[in-house]
Design an enzyme around this catalytic site. Sequence first.
Site, short mmCIF file in Angstrom:
data_model
loop_
_atom_site.label_atom_id
_atom_site.label_comp_id
_atom_site.label_asym_id
_atom_site.label_seq_id
_atom_site.Cartn_x
_atom_site.Cartn_y
_atom_site.Cartn_z
N CYS A 105 0.86 -1.21 -0.15
CA CYS A 105 0.12 -0.07 0.02
C CYS A 105 0.71 1.43 0.11
O CYS A 105 1.95 1.32 -0.26
CB CYS A 105 -0.94 -0.15 1.03
SG CYS A 105 -1.61 -1.60 1.66
N ARG A 160 -4.55 0.51 -0.62
CA ARG A 160 -4.14 -0.74 -0.19
C ARG A 160 -4.04 -1.69 -1.81
O ARG A 160 -4.99 -1.13 -2.79
CB ARG A 160 -5.14 -1.42 0.34
CG ARG A 160 -4.95 -2.87 0.75
CD ARG A 160 -6.18 -3.61 1.45
NE ARG A 160 -5.65 -5.07 1.86
CZ ARG A 160 -6.53 -5.80 2.08
NH1 ARG A 160 -7.60 -5.67 1.68
NH2 ARG A 160 -5.99 -7.02 2.38
N GLY A 199 15.90 -10.37 -7.42
CA GLY A 199 17.19 -10.78 -7.06
C GLY A 199 17.99 -9.57 -6.37
O GLY A 199 18.99 -9.74 -5.94
#
Length: 634
Positions: free
Chosen positions: A2, A55, A369
Site C-alpha cells: 500500500c 491498499r 534478486g
Amino acid sequence: MCGINGILQDNHIDSSVLTNKIKLMNDQIIHRGPDDHGCFTESTKEFSIAMGMRRLSIIDLNSGQQPIYSDDNNIVIVFNGEIYNYKKLRADLSSKNITFNTKSDTEVILKLYQYEGVEGFRKLDGMFGFSIYDRIKKKVFIGRDFFGEKPLYFTQYKNQFLWASELKSILKAIPTVPTINKLGLNLFFKLTYIPAPFSIYEGIHKLQPNHLLIYDLKKSSWSTDSIKSTQVNEKEDISFNSAKLKVRELVAESVKSRSVSDVPIGTFLSGGVDSSIVSLCLSRISNQKINTFSIGFEKKGFDERDKSRTVANLIDSNHHEFVLNEDDLKTNVSEILDNFDEPFSDSSSLPSYLVAHQTSKHVKVALTGDGGDEVFGGYNKYYIGKINERYTQLIPNQLHKLSKRILQPLLYSKSDKRGIRFKINKLLNSIDYSNQYYWDIISLGFANNSLQDYLLPNFIELDPFAYYKSLTGVSAPNSLTDYREVDRNISLEGDMLVKVDRTSMLTSLECRAPFLNKKLWDYTNSLPEDFLMKGWNKKYILKEAFKEDFPEDFLDKSKSGFGVPIGDWLRSSLKKELKKYIEPSFLETQQIFNTSSIQKLVNDHLNGKDNTFMVWTYFCFQKWYCKNYLGSSS
C-alpha cells in the site's frame, strides 16, 4: 502492499476539513493501492490527527481493510508492506490468549505493539512503513523496515507534522514548493540519487531504515531512534562447507517466506546469479509452473536474454520476454522520472518500469534478486580495495597523476556501454592515496571534485559524505565489510530500493526481495570475508551453494547488468530537450550552474565524447526542476 499518509496538527480542525486533507494526500498515490482505501481522523481541543492509506490487496483479501483498531479502539494503525513472519508472530501471540479479528499481517503489528510495546518491532521480518496512534499515551509511532525497502518521508511545516510514502502527497498538502536543500543537491549530482535521511527539499526528510519516529502529542515534539536488535554479528568459526549448506538453507527459506500470497506470483529473471537462484528456489516449492519475466534491448551488446532463457528452460517456467526500444523511452520517460518526485538518474529505472508494467499484466507479485550483491559481496567495485592497496604501493602519486593525463584522452569513447574503457577510466579516477577511494567509486555521477567545476560556489558542499562517515563509523572504507555497510546505508536504500519501489508501484505490482532478509544479512556478516569473495571470485559462497543446480560454470559467467543505451538517446530523441537545458537565459535565471562548464560538458557529449553519466544526471535534474519549479516537464 500500500501507501500511507498522515497529518498531525497542534490545534483543533473541523473533521470534514481534516478528512478532505487526508483524502487529498491519499489520491496522490492511487497507483500504490488501487484496490482499497481508508482513513482515520480525530480532532480534540489540543490537536488533530489523520491517517490514511491506499491498499494493493495481496494477503487477507476479504478482511484486511485498513485502518485496523485494537479491541478497545484506543490504538489504530495504517501499514504499507508485507510482514513475512506474521503467521509465526500471530501463533506466538495467540498462545498467550490474544485474539485476532482478521487474518492480516497489519493486525499482527498492532497486537505486537499493544502487548510488547515498541520492543516488539524488532521481531518483524519484512518490508514496511507504518504509523500507529496510541490514544492513551497520546503518541504516534512511525516505523520503517531494516533495509528501507518501503519509503517514508516526513516534515514539520509550521504547526503541522506530515508523513507519507511518497513525496507527492506531502507536496500536495503544503501551499508552496520548498527550496532546494544544498546537501541533497550535492548528494544527487555525485551519487545520482539522494539517500536517507535527506531529500532534495529543505525541511523534508526520509526516515532512516530500521528507525522509529515517535511524535509526542502532549509536547508537540518528535524524536527518532533505531529499532533495537538482539543480534550480535560476531565472526563465526565455521567450516566453509557448513557455511555453504547454511547459506543454501537460509536462501531457500527466505524465498519460501516471501512467496506467501493470495494472488498470482512470479519472478524477474535477468539470467544473473541472484535472479536465477531465486527463480530456481521458487520453482521447487511451487505446485505448478512459475511465471518468469525478462527484458531485452534492440541494441546489440545490451541484450542478454540468452542467459534468462537458459534458466527458464532449466526450471521449466512460463517465460515472458519484452524488448525495449527507443520508442518505449519516448513514450514513458517523463512518466517514469516524474514519479520519483525528486531527482533520480539511475537509467535502469527505465527498463525496470517497463518489465514491471508488462509483468503486472500477468501477476500481482514478483520476486527479485535485489540485494544479492550487498549481502554476498557481488559488485565489481568491491575489487577496488585490493587494487587500490597494491597500486598505491607500487605507483608513486606523481606518476599516477602523469599516467592519468596521458591515458584519459585515449580512454574517451563514443559508446555509453560500460565497457573496458569506461572501467579503466573509472578505476583511474578512483585511485586515492588517502583511502577515500570508495566514496569516489560509488559516485556514479560527478566523481572526485569535478562537481566544483559545474555548480556555483554557494551550492557547493565540500564533503557531502560527512554524515554517512559518521553514521557507519567508516570514514575510509577499506574492507569488504566496510564496503557492504556503506552500500547498505547509502546505495541500497537510496538507489536500488527506490528504483524498484517506485517503478513497480507505478504499475501496481508488488516486488519482494528474498536476499533482503535481516537473518541472512546477519549470517553473512558473521562469516569470514573470503567466504564471500575468494580472491577475485565474487559471491563465492552463494555460487558454491547452488552451482550443482545449474549448467557447468553458468553462475560464473559475467553479466552486464540492467544498462540501457541512454547516451545514444541523449544524442537523438532527447537531444532537443537537452539543448533547452543549456540555453544561457535558462541557466542564468536558474542560478545554480556554471553556464560555460555545463554547456561544454553537454556539447562535448553531443559531439561524440562520451559523458553519458554526468549528462544524464544533469538532464534528470533539469527535468525535475522544470516540472516542480516551472510547472512543465521540459
